[in-house]
Design a protein around this motif. Sequence first.
Motif, PDB file in Angstrom:
ATOM      1  N   THR A   1       4.711   3.722  -8.074  1.00  0.00           N
ATOM      2  CA  THR A   1       4.284   4.729  -9.008  1.00  0.00           C
ATOM      3  C   THR A   1       4.995   6.027  -9.024  1.00  0.00           C
ATOM      4  OG1 THR A   1       2.296   3.751  -8.183  1.00  0.00           O
ATOM      5  CG2 THR A   1       1.960   5.994  -9.135  1.00  0.00           C
TER       6      THR A   1
ATOM      7  N   ARG B   1       0.830  -1.237  -0.001  1.00  0.00           N
ATOM      8  CA  ARG B   1      -0.042   0.141  -0.076  1.00  0.00           C
ATOM      9  C   ARG B   1       0.958   1.345  -0.004  1.00  0.00           C
ATOM     10  NH1 ARG B   1      -4.416  -0.893  -1.455  1.00  0.00           N
ATOM     11  NH2 ARG B   1      -4.700  -3.126  -1.435  1.00  0.00           N
ATOM     12  N   GLU B   2       1.939   1.073  -0.607  1.00  0.00           N
ATOM     13  CA  GLU B   2       2.803   2.371  -0.505  1.00  0.00           C
ATOM     14  C   GLU B   2       3.111   2.732  -2.011  1.00  0.00           C
ATOM     15  OE1 GLU B   2       5.438   3.215   2.325  1.00  0.00           O
ATOM     16  OE2 GLU B   2       4.329   1.677   3.894  1.00  0.00           O
TER      17      GLU B   2
ATOM     18  N   LEU C   1      -2.135   3.405  -3.548  1.00  0.00           N
ATOM     19  CA  LEU C   1      -2.652   3.328  -4.782  1.00  0.00           C
ATOM     20  C   LEU C   1      -3.898   2.240  -4.501  1.00  0.00           C
ATOM     21  CD1 LEU C   1      -1.873   4.131  -7.625  1.00  0.00           C
ATOM     22  CD2 LEU C   1      -0.774   1.943  -7.948  1.00  0.00           C
ATOM     23  N   PRO C   2      -5.087   2.500  -5.024  1.00  0.00           N
ATOM     24  CA  PRO C   2      -5.986   1.519  -4.941  1.00  0.00           C
ATOM     25  C   PRO C   2      -5.869   0.220  -5.606  1.00  0.00           C
ATOM     26  CG  PRO C   2      -6.719   3.159  -6.691  1.00  0.00           C
ATOM     27  CD  PRO C   2      -5.160   3.378  -5.983  1.00  0.00           C
ATOM     28  N   SER C   3      -6.528  -0.859  -5.443  1.00  0.00           N
ATOM     29  CA  SER C   3      -6.689  -2.019  -6.443  1.00  0.00           C
ATOM     30  C   SER C   3      -7.570  -1.553  -7.377  1.00  0.00           C
ATOM     31  CB  SER C   3      -7.261  -3.251  -5.348  1.00  0.00           C
ATOM     32  OG  SER C   3      -6.214  -3.214  -4.547  1.00  0.00           O
TER      33      SER C   3
END
Lengths: 206, 206, 206
Positions: B155, B150-151, B199-201
Motif C-alpha cells: 500500500t 499484515r504489513e 490493511l484489513p481484509s
Amino acid sequence: MDTSNIIYLFDMIGIIACSVSGTLLARAKNFDLMGCILVAMVNAIGGGTLRDVLLNRHPIFWMVDMNFLVVITVTSLIFQAFFNETERVGRWLKLTDAIGLSAFTLIGLKVALSYGANYPVAILMGIATSIVGGMTRDIICNEIPLVLQREIYITASIVGALLYFLLQHLSVIGWLADIMTMLVVFTIRMLAVYFNWHLPSIRLRH
Amino acid sequence: MDTSNIIYLFDMIGIIACSVSGTLLARAKNFDLMGCILVAMVNAIGGGTLRDVLLNRHPIFWMVDMNFLVVITVTSLIFQAFFNETERVGRWLKLTDAIGLSAFTLIGLKVALSYGANYPVAILMGIATSIVGGMTRDIICNEIPLVLQREIYITASIVGALLYFLLQHLSVIGWLADIMTMLVVFTIRMLAVYFNWHLPSIRLRH
Amino acid sequence: MDTSNIIYLFDMIGIIACSVSGTLLARAKNFDLMGCILVAMVNAIGGGTLRDVLLNRHPIFWMVDMNFLVVITVTSLIFQAFFNETERVGRWLKLTDAIGLSAFTLIGLKVALSYGANYPVAILMGIATSIVGGMTRDIICNEIPLVLQREIYITASIVGALLYFLLQHLSVIGWLADIMTMLVVFTIRMLAVYFNWHLPSIRLRH
C-alpha cells in the motif's frame, strides 16, 4: 474463420478462474487485501510470464494488454468483498479452470512455435503457461503444488500439444486445429475432475 | 538539484537493511556462512533483478555496479560475526527498511517509466522492486511471506507511485517529486510500524 | 587438447544425478509421474536456466540441445519404474552429484566470462548454475534448501572459481585450467561428503 477471439475469450475465462482460486487460497492464509491481489496475479499470469522470459519475448504479454491486470484486480476485489463461502464456487471454478487450461496450453504452444521452438520445447512452454502460475501460488502460500501431485493437468496439456502437432502435420486448417486442441484439453481435464482420475505413479519392480 | 545521490544513498541503506534481515532469518534457520550471504543477496537484490528481467533491462543492475554485491557480502559477514541478539537491531531494522522501501519504490517506478512502461506496469514494477526480495527470502526459508499478510508495504508503495504520477502531471520539478515520493512512502510505512497498522481484509457480506 | 567433450560428459553425469535426486524427492512427496519428471527438470536445468536469463543468453541452453530434456525424462522414467529403495543409490548419487557440481561450476564460469561478466558476477553465475536447481526443487517440495544449510556446495564452487581465475592469470593453458578447476571442485565436495564437513557459522562474540 479466425479463432483469435475465441482463444482470447477462453484465455480471459482462465485468467478469471486463476484470480478466483488465487484469491481464495491467499485469503485462507490470512493475506491482506493487496496480498490477495498479488497472489491472484501470480496465479493468473505467472506461467505466461515465465514463458515469455524464457523465450525472450518482450514486452511481456501483460505489459502491452492492460486487460489482464485490470481483470485480475477487479476479480480479486469482487471475490474478497462478496464471497465468503468457497464451497459455492467450487464447481464453477473447476469448469472455468479447465477452460483456462485449454486456452493457456494452446497459447503457450502457438507462442513457442512462433518463436522458433521445436516440439519438445513447445510442449514445455504449453505446460509452463498452464501450471507455473498455480505452482508459484502454492509455493508462496507454503503449500506443496497440487498440480504436481494427483491432478491430470500436465497430461491434458501434453495430449493437447501432441494432437496439435499431428493436426499441423495433417495440414488441418488452423481454426479447426485450434478448436480441436482446446476441446481435447478441456475434455480430458473435465473427465479427470468428474471421474476423479489421477495419473498413477509407475513402479514396475517391488 | 540532482537527487540521484540521495536515491543511491537511500538505496544502499535499504540494501543494508535487507542484508541484515536476510542474514538474521537465514541464521535462525541454521543456514551456514555462505547460505546466509546468499539469502541476504536474494533479499536485497531479488526484487530489482526480477524487475530488470521483466523489463528486459540488461545487464542487470548489480552486474555493472559492484557496490551491491560487496555491500551485501560485507554486511552479512559483519552481522554473522558480531550480532547474536536480534532484538537489539529490531528498531533500527524497521527504520532502515522503511528508507529502503522508499528508495526501492522510486527506483522501480523510474526504471519502469524510462523503459516505456505505462502507469499500472510502473506501479507493479515499484512493488516488485520493493517486496519480491523479501518474498523470495521467506519462500527459501519456508515461511509464508510476511509482506503479503499484515504489513502495509504494498500500500505504501502504491500510494507513493500514485503521488509520483500526480506530481509529474502537475509538472512538479523532478527532484521535488522524487523527494516527496520517498518521503510519503517512508512516512506511511513508519506510521504503519508505529501504530501497528494492518490493511484489513474486505468482507462486505457475511 | 579440447576439454569440451569431457565437460559435456561431466555435465550430463551431473544432469543425470540431478534427475535422480529430483525424482526421488518428488516421489517421496507423492508427486505423480509427470510431477516427478518436472521436478527432475527443475533440479537439473533450473540453475543454468536462471544463469542464461540473468546474462540475457538466448536461446536458453536446453532449447537448442535436446539431449538435456531427453536425458532428464528418460532418467526420471527409469528411476520411477525400477528403483524403490533410495538407499541403494545413495553413494552413487553423492559421487555423480559431485561430478555434476564440478561441471556446472566450470560451465557457469565460462559462460559468464564469455558474456563479459567480471569475477564476482562470474563466481555468482557458477554458484547459480550449481545450486539454484536443487534450491528450487526443495522449494517446490516444501523443504528448506539443504544446500544452504550444512553442505559445502557453495564453498567448493567458489574455491574452484578462484583457482580458475588464478590459472587464467598465470596463463595456464585452457584445457589444464579446466581440468584442474573441475578436479578441485570435485575433490573438495567429495572430501566434505567423506569427512562430513560442514561450513561453520561464524560467531565471534557471545
